[in-house]
Design a protein around this motif. Structure first.
Motif, short mmCIF file in Angstrom:
data_model
loop_
_atom_site.label_atom_id
_atom_site.label_comp_id
_atom_site.label_asym_id
_atom_site.label_seq_id
_atom_site.Cartn_x
_atom_site.Cartn_y
_atom_site.Cartn_z
N ASP A 98 0.83 -1.20 0.00
CA ASP A 98 0.00 0.00 0.00
C ASP A 98 0.86 1.25 0.00
O ASP A 98 0.60 2.21 -0.74
CB ASP A 98 -0.92 0.03 1.23
N ARG A 99 1.90 1.26 0.83
CA ARG A 99 2.79 2.43 0.88
C ARG A 99 3.50 2.64 -0.45
O ARG A 99 3.58 3.76 -0.96
CB ARG A 99 3.81 2.28 2.01
N ALA A 100 4.01 1.55 -1.03
CA ALA A 100 4.72 1.66 -2.31
C ALA A 100 3.77 2.13 -3.41
O ALA A 100 4.15 2.99 -4.23
CB ALA A 100 5.35 0.31 -2.68
N ALA A 101 2.55 1.61 -3.44
CA ALA A 101 1.58 2.02 -4.46
C ALA A 101 1.21 3.49 -4.29
O ALA A 101 1.09 4.23 -5.26
CB ALA A 101 0.34 1.14 -4.40
N THR A 154 1.59 9.01 -6.19
CA THR A 154 1.95 10.41 -5.96
C THR A 154 3.01 10.87 -6.95
O THR A 154 2.92 11.95 -7.52
CB THR A 154 2.43 10.61 -4.51
N ARG A 155 4.00 10.02 -7.15
CA ARG A 155 5.11 10.39 -8.03
C ARG A 155 4.68 10.54 -9.49
O ARG A 155 5.09 11.47 -10.16
CB ARG A 155 6.23 9.36 -7.92
N VAL A 156 3.85 9.62 -9.99
CA VAL A 156 3.46 9.68 -11.41
C VAL A 156 2.14 10.42 -11.61
O VAL A 156 1.77 10.72 -12.75
CB VAL A 156 3.39 8.28 -12.06
N ASP A 201 11.54 3.58 -13.45
CA ASP A 201 10.17 3.12 -13.34
C ASP A 201 9.39 3.55 -14.57
O ASP A 201 9.49 4.69 -15.02
CB ASP A 201 9.49 3.73 -12.10
N VAL A 202 8.60 2.63 -15.12
CA VAL A 202 7.75 2.90 -16.26
C VAL A 202 6.33 2.55 -15.86
O VAL A 202 6.06 1.44 -15.37
CB VAL A 202 8.17 2.06 -17.50
#
Length: 147
Positions: free
Chosen positions: A35-38, A43-45, A140-141
């Motif tokens: 959940d944290r990674a998602a 947020t980043r993309v 990351d893509v």
């Protein structure tokens, strides 16, 4: 092996035995990390599932594993809702429904809704809306939802 024990192989040398409840707690830790990674990726993309989407919940092509469902099964048993949930699954099966039985549709538009077991949803549901992979340069893509 008793019903309250599961074997998880940590290395090739020697399997480590965990009680099923400990295994479920580990699953929840993995779910929290996912959940944290998602959330960080979203947020980043700047992308994620639209509010109330439900496309994956309504798709018969999204599958989960027994292992992913164990934390939810434990919650259902702890709350004494086993018969209620089994009856709901039976009704959905008899009606030919092919969507997730935990999906709670909006009463005005059944194409949108929410997860009725959000805190204990399986890993596939946590990661389904979007994901990323690394390209040949290690970046990351974004990989969008295919439903």
């Amino acid at each position: 092996m008793t019903a309250d024990r599961a074997v998880i192989t940590i290395s090739r040398r020697r399997p480590r035995r965990l009680r099923l409840t400990d295994w479920i707690d580990r699953c929840r830790e993995i779910f929290e990390r996912a959940d944290r990674a998602a959330s960080e990726l979203s947020t980043r993309v700047g992308l994620g599932c639209p509010p109330g989407c439900g496309a994956c919940c309504n798709s018969p092509d999204v599958e989960t594993t027994v292992a992913e469902m164990r934390p939810l099964a434990r919650r259902i048993v702890e709350e004494g809702r086993t018969e209620e949930v089994v009856a709901r699954i039976d009704r959905a099966t008899e009606a030919g429904e092919r969507r997730c039985v935990s999906y709670v549709a909006d009463p005005f538009d059944p194409r949108i809704g929410r997860c009725g077991v959000y805190a204990d949803r399986p890993l596939v549901c946590r990661l389904f809306g979007f994901a990323a992979s690394r390209d040949k340069h290690g970046r990351d893509v974004f990989r969008s939802c295919g439903v």
